[in-house]
Each structure stands twice: as C-alpha cells, then as structure tokens.
Design an enzyme around this catalytic site. Structure first.
Site, PDB file in Angstrom:
ATOM      1  CB  SER A 215      36.995  -3.998   2.940  1.00 45.80           C
ATOM      2  OG  SER A 215      35.922  -3.964   3.821  1.00 45.80           O
TER       3      SER A 215
ATOM      4  CE1 TYR B  47      33.491  -1.915   0.092  1.00 45.30           C
ATOM      5  CE2 TYR B  47      33.588  -3.047   1.174  1.00 45.30           C
ATOM      6  CZ  TYR B  47      33.623  -2.359   0.629  1.00 45.30           C
ATOM      7  OH  TYR B  47      34.366  -1.454   1.741  1.00 45.30           O
TER       8      TYR B  47
ATOM      9  CE  LYS C 269      37.314  -1.713  -0.433  1.00 44.27           C
ATOM     10  NZ  LYS C 269      38.086  -0.672  -0.921  1.00 44.27           N
TER      11      LYS C 269
END
Length: 305
Positions: free
Chosen positions: A152, A165, A169
C-alpha cells in the site's frame, strides 16, 4: 486472450469483498479453480460472517466456474497451512497465491494501543507469511508457482495515523522482494500490488481525519490520487498470475483505474562522502548545503519558535 489461467488453481485471501472478490471472480473467469478465503470480518477485524465467502463461491459457480469457500484465519500458521491444504484437497494442486486479506485500526502513533498494533500486523504481515510460506514449500517441490501480495502507498510513502498498517504494508513489499530471490531459482515469481480503489477500507477513513491531516499540512507522501473501483485491480493480478508473466519477479506495482506504475527500487538520491568517518561538526557544516538542501518535510512543525 481468453482462459489465461486455464487449469490453474488459485488461493485468494480476503476474497469475500472488495478487491479480493474482484480478483477471485476474474481468475475464475480466466479458467482458474479458486479457493475463496474470507472470515467475513468487519473492517476493524471484529465480528465474522462465514457466508461472505460462500456468496462469492456461488457467484463463480453460477457463471460457470469452479470455487470452494475457506474460512480459516490467515493470522495463524495453522490457518495458513489449512488454506493451502484446502486447495490440495479440493482441486489436487496449487499454482497461485494472492494475499489480499487485511484490516484497519487507524490511530495516531501516540494513541495506538499494543493490541491495535498486534492485530493489524498479524492479519497483514503474518497473514501474508502464513499462506506464502506454506505455499512456497509446495512451489519449491513442483518448480513453479505465482505469488502476488498486497502492499500500500500507506507503507511505501507514509500516511498519518496508520503506523501499524503502514509498517505491515511496507513490510510486505520487503517480504515480497526477498521471496522473489528465495524462490526465483525454482521457477516461482513473487510480486506485490499497491492498489488504489474505492473499497470498504478506504471509505472507512472519516472525512474529519482527512481534513485534519490536510489542515495540519500532513502529506501522505504519495502523488497518486485515489480513483477507480475494486474490480479495476483484478486484471493486473490475473496477468501476473499467468504463464505470460513468468519473467516478472520481485517488483511492486501501483495499480488503479487505467493506470499501472512500476515503482522504483530504493536507491540513493544524494550522497556526501569523505575519507574516514564524519564528525558531528563536519556534518553540521556540510549537511544543510548538500543532502539537507530543500529537503522535503511531510509534516511541518506547528510549534512556534
């Protein structure tokens, strides 16, 4: 080029909704037999709806494809092993692994709890490892296989409020580059997708949070605008999973509606060098006029001097 994945068997985690659902459906359309893996949890990982995977399986079968549901948890090594075993038990082999499963627990780093950190890392990073590791044992033996993971821009560039997160990622991108080198000699490829699409996860970020980041001058670091729908990501994934992409290994691609970017490998941008080690005094004198010149700051200080 119809039936690009004819006679292939694929595992797609997080396939009950959004991007994963689009990938599973397109792979089946291209001839693959698909293991649809999804616990049916909410965006934050809470709850469970085992019927979510069954719905996608029904959609695939109604369209003339072959699929089975799997509700094992990717966040455990036992779950990863059982997911791979489901493919073997159902279809007799495994050729493709796509790891889309993920959750969000957004929080500024100074407010983030240990549980919020652990849960996101477990689903994204360990959840990628648990399936890929077990598949890699099989792929090494059969001298073939395709691995497509999901990174991401939150990790590759940085996004405020997503330390857990983003770490997961960016970790997945690094993991994928290593797996490509571990497995390439055995005829296996590993590549990562950084998607941009309107999904449950992207739309769950409150408008107030976006506005607050903008007001404080906090940049995501990414110059790529969110656009397109969840299904727009599937064609690139399907192509990477095919025999046509056997020469593509160890790369990260940003994919959105009508746009695919091959992202660069980390590389030096500016350099200062001297014989022997630098002293603090030398760095204080040299850095501002060289590497530090017009250095980009993603979140300028709000503290008045």
């Amino acid at each position: 080029m119809a039936n690009l994945l004819n006679d292939k068997v694929a595992i797609v985690t997080g396939a009950g909704r959004g991007i994963g659902r689009g990938v599973a459906r397109l792979m089946a359309e291209e001839g693959a037999k698909v293991v649809v893996c999804d616990l049916g949890v909410n965006v934050d990982g809470s709850g469970a709806d085992m019927s979510v995977a069954d719905v996608v399986v029904s959609e695939i079968r109604e369209a003339g494809g072959e699929a089975v549901a799997c509700t094992e948890n990717v966040a455990s090594m036992d779950g990863g092993e059982k997911i791979v075993q489901t493919a073997l038990d159902s279809f007799g082999k495994l050729d493709i692994v796509v790891t889309v499963a993920g959750i969000l627990r957004d929080r500024m780093v100074f407010n983030m709890t240990e549980q919020e950190w652990d849960d996101v890392i477990a689903v994204h990073l360990k959840g990628t490892f648990s399936v890929v590791k077990n598949a890699a044992v099989l792929f090494r033996q059969q001298r073939s296989g395709r691995i497509i993971t999901f990174s991401s821009t939150s990790g590759l560039y940085g996004n405020s409020g997503q330390a857990n997160y983003g770490a997961a990622k960016d970790g997945i991108a690094g993991f994928t580059r290593v797996v490509a080198r571990d497995m390439g000699r055995y005829g296996v490829t590993a590549n990562a997708i950084s998607p941009s699409a309107a999904t449950r996860m992207t739309t769950s970020i409150p408008d107030e949070a976006r506005e607050l980041r903008a007001a404080r001058g906090i940049s995501t670091g990414a110059s790529i605008t969110l656009r397109g729908e969840a299904d727009d990501i599937a064609p690139m994934v399907a192509w990477l999973a095919s025999d046509e992409a056997q020469h593509v290994n160890g790369h990260v691609f940003h994919v959105t509606e009508g746009l695919i970017n091959l992202l660069n490998e980390p590389q030096p941008v500016k350099t200062i060098q001297k014989d022997g080690k630098w002293t603090v005094e030398e760095l204080a004198r040299v850095f501002p006029a060289t590497i530090g010149l017009e250095l980009y700051n993603p979140a300028p200080s709000q503290v008045r001097e």
